[in-house]
Design an enzyme around this catalytic site. Structure first.
Site, PDB file in Angstrom:
ATOM      1  N   SER A 154      58.248  42.129  12.702  1.00  0.00           N
ATOM      2  CA  SER A 154      59.321  42.044  13.699  1.00  0.00           C
ATOM      3  C   SER A 154      60.683  41.683  13.129  1.00  0.00           C
ATOM      4  CB  SER A 154      58.943  41.028  14.789  1.00  0.00           C
ATOM      5  OG  SER A 154      57.944  41.565  15.629  1.00  0.00           O
ATOM      6  N   LYS A 157      63.353  44.074  13.912  1.00  0.00           N
ATOM      7  CA  LYS A 157      64.118  44.006  15.155  1.00  0.00           C
ATOM      8  C   LYS A 157      65.587  43.670  14.896  1.00  0.00           C
ATOM      9  CE  LYS A 157      60.431  42.861  18.491  1.00  0.00           C
ATOM     10  NZ  LYS A 157      59.185  42.844  17.727  1.00  0.00           N
ATOM     11  N   SER A 212      60.266  37.767  20.591  1.00  0.00           N
ATOM     12  CA  SER A 212      59.952  38.969  19.813  1.00  0.00           C
ATOM     13  C   SER A 212      59.241  39.991  20.688  1.00  0.00           C
ATOM     14  CB  SER A 212      59.082  38.603  18.596  1.00  0.00           C
ATOM     15  OG  SER A 212      59.214  39.557  17.568  1.00  0.00           O
TER      16      SER A 212
END
Length: 456
Positions: A154, A157, A212
């Protein structure tokens, strides 16, 4: 700020606003959505939504694959970890890696050049790849396999935010359709978005950064024209930032064949994002209220907390003094990954850690904290071993000839960090709300003033 109002920012860490009670132990992508009353309970309805969404995962990824180069789906051989004699084999970094940012960053192993009196690097670091850089000048103080292409989880991101965040005003509202939540992988982290309910863009970004939330990523991707389009734009954004190690397959960082980045590239994504005031707000927010379901004609809400444990703390990790983000992640293939930014005095450092071999709880944060401590102590006592390059709009293609030209690389290493072109200056976070970190103001502004305009 919309219905997802912020309850605590990074500054609250140093004003006694964080509870002393232990935080939930699930840190990364498998964290259930929190609520105000039951911090470790999954938000109702998530299981049903995910089950429905998972039935469409394969089709969604296949649709994305049609639009991406074949290279993105060839899993790198050096990331193979097939068990041997009942034990997983730890892969070795490739003999040759990208030299973007300097020749030494393309070499395997630890790269550091200590001056007399400099502290030694921590002896118990186990991450496959890490990098410590000055967030203002871009000088790399030390690195270990900085350009090794590894699954990012993640932390990808950050690139998603660099790509999509500037497109929509934070007060814009969007009603979620069932199809928007399609394509999320099994076990995805969720903030608790519900079909047929409306959310502001501000709400959705809080879901991306604090929890997340892959459901928030997919909703924003739907607003942006779909997952495939968003993935293509993320790849173009990575190329524009001279992040040459990164191949994007999913917008949320969920494991997919061929999806890789590097500690070097993740640091570029963080550095670019920190130019944006909204990015700074979201990545430094400790906790917030997130819109819930409608009951008896009223829209409820529930509490969410940032899963970055150097920001929010945990039972075995204290909030790091001066921390201001940025993003964490964890998947089966990636292990634990983390990029953080922190300030001590006038010094601001970026640290990225990827996949510690030591699998203790919160190990990525612990190793990051050690590298921050070392970096702050060693900043003036090391010769830089490379630098974080600027985007193509400022420097051209950093791969010219397979590496930066010797003159440009040297010029970058010799550049002073104190001028008007530095990353940091007096700019308040969140539209005038200054976040105080450890008693000092964390002041962020643009690294690269845009030619012919004010930038974003």
């Amino acid at each position: 700020m919309g219905s997802g109002s912020i309850r605590r920012s990074a500054g609250a860490l140093f004003r006694g606003a964080v509870s002393a009670s232990p935080a939930p132990t699930g840190t990364f992508t498998d964290v259930p959505t929190t609520s105000a009353d039951h911090p470790t309970a999954a938000a109702p309805g998530n299981t049903r939504t995910v089950r429905r969404a998972l039935t469409r995962t394969t089709a969604a990824l296949a649709g994305t694959a049609v639009l991406l180069p074949p290279l993105l789906f060839a899993a790198p051989a050096h990331a193979d970890e097939k068990p041997k004699d009942g034990k997983p084999q730890v892969p070795a970094p490739p003999a040759e890696m990208s030299k973007v940012g300097g020749d030494r960053l393309g070499q395997a192993g630890t790269q550091v050049q200590l001056k007399p009196g400099a502290p030694k690097l921590p002896s118990d670091l186990t991450a496959r790849s890490w990098i410590v850089s000055d967030a203002e000048s871009g000088k790399v103080l030390a690195a270990h396999n900085a350009h090794w292409q590894l699954p990012p989880a993640s932390t990808l991101k950050m690139l998603f935010a660099d790509t999509v965040l500037p497109k929509f005003p934070k007060n814009q509202k969007y009603t979620v359709k069932p199809a928007d939540l399609a394509g999320m992988g099994s076990g995805s982290s969720l903030v608790g978005i519900k079909e047929n309910l409306s959310y502001t863009v501000h709400d959705l970004w809080l879901g991306v950064f604090l929890r997340s939330g892959n459901d928030a990523v997919h909703t924003l991707s739907a607003m942006n024209g779909g997952t495939a389009k968003t993935v293509q734009e993320m790849q173009k954004q990575a190329e524009a930032l001279n992040a040459t190690d990164t191949h994007v397959v999913t917008p949320d960082g969920y494991d997919a064949p061929g999806q890789v980045s590097s500690a070097y590239d993740l640091s570029l994504f963080a550095r670019a994002g920190l130019q944006n005031a909204d990015f700074r707000e979201y990545c430094s927010t400790v906790s917030a209220q997130f819109p819930g379901e409608v009951k008896d004609g009223k829209r409820g809400s529930f509490g969410i907390q940032n899963t970055n444990r150097l920001l929010s703390g945990d039972y075995d990790v204290k909030p790091y003094p001066g921390i201001a983000g940025v993003k964490n992640g964890s998947t089966t293939n990636a292990g634990s990954t983390f990029t953080g930014v922190a300030q001590r005095g006038e010094r601001k450092l970026l640290v990225t850690v990827m996949n510690p071999e030591k699998k203790e709880h919160n190990e990525a944060y612990k190793e990051t904290a050690k590298l921050f401590d070392w970096g702050f102590a060693a900043s003036d006592k090391v010769e830089p071993v490379g630098r974080l390059v600027g985007p193509k709009s400022e420097e051209g293609d950093a791969r010219a000839g397979g590496k930066l030209s010797g003159d440009k690389a040297r010029a970058g290493l010799e550049d002073s960090s104190g001028g008007a072109g530095g990353v940091w200056a007096a700019a308040a976070i969140a539209g005038g709300l200054l976040v105080v970190l450890g008693g000092v103001a964390f002041l962020v502004h643009r690294r690269w003033p845009r030619r012919g305009g004010s930038g974003r």
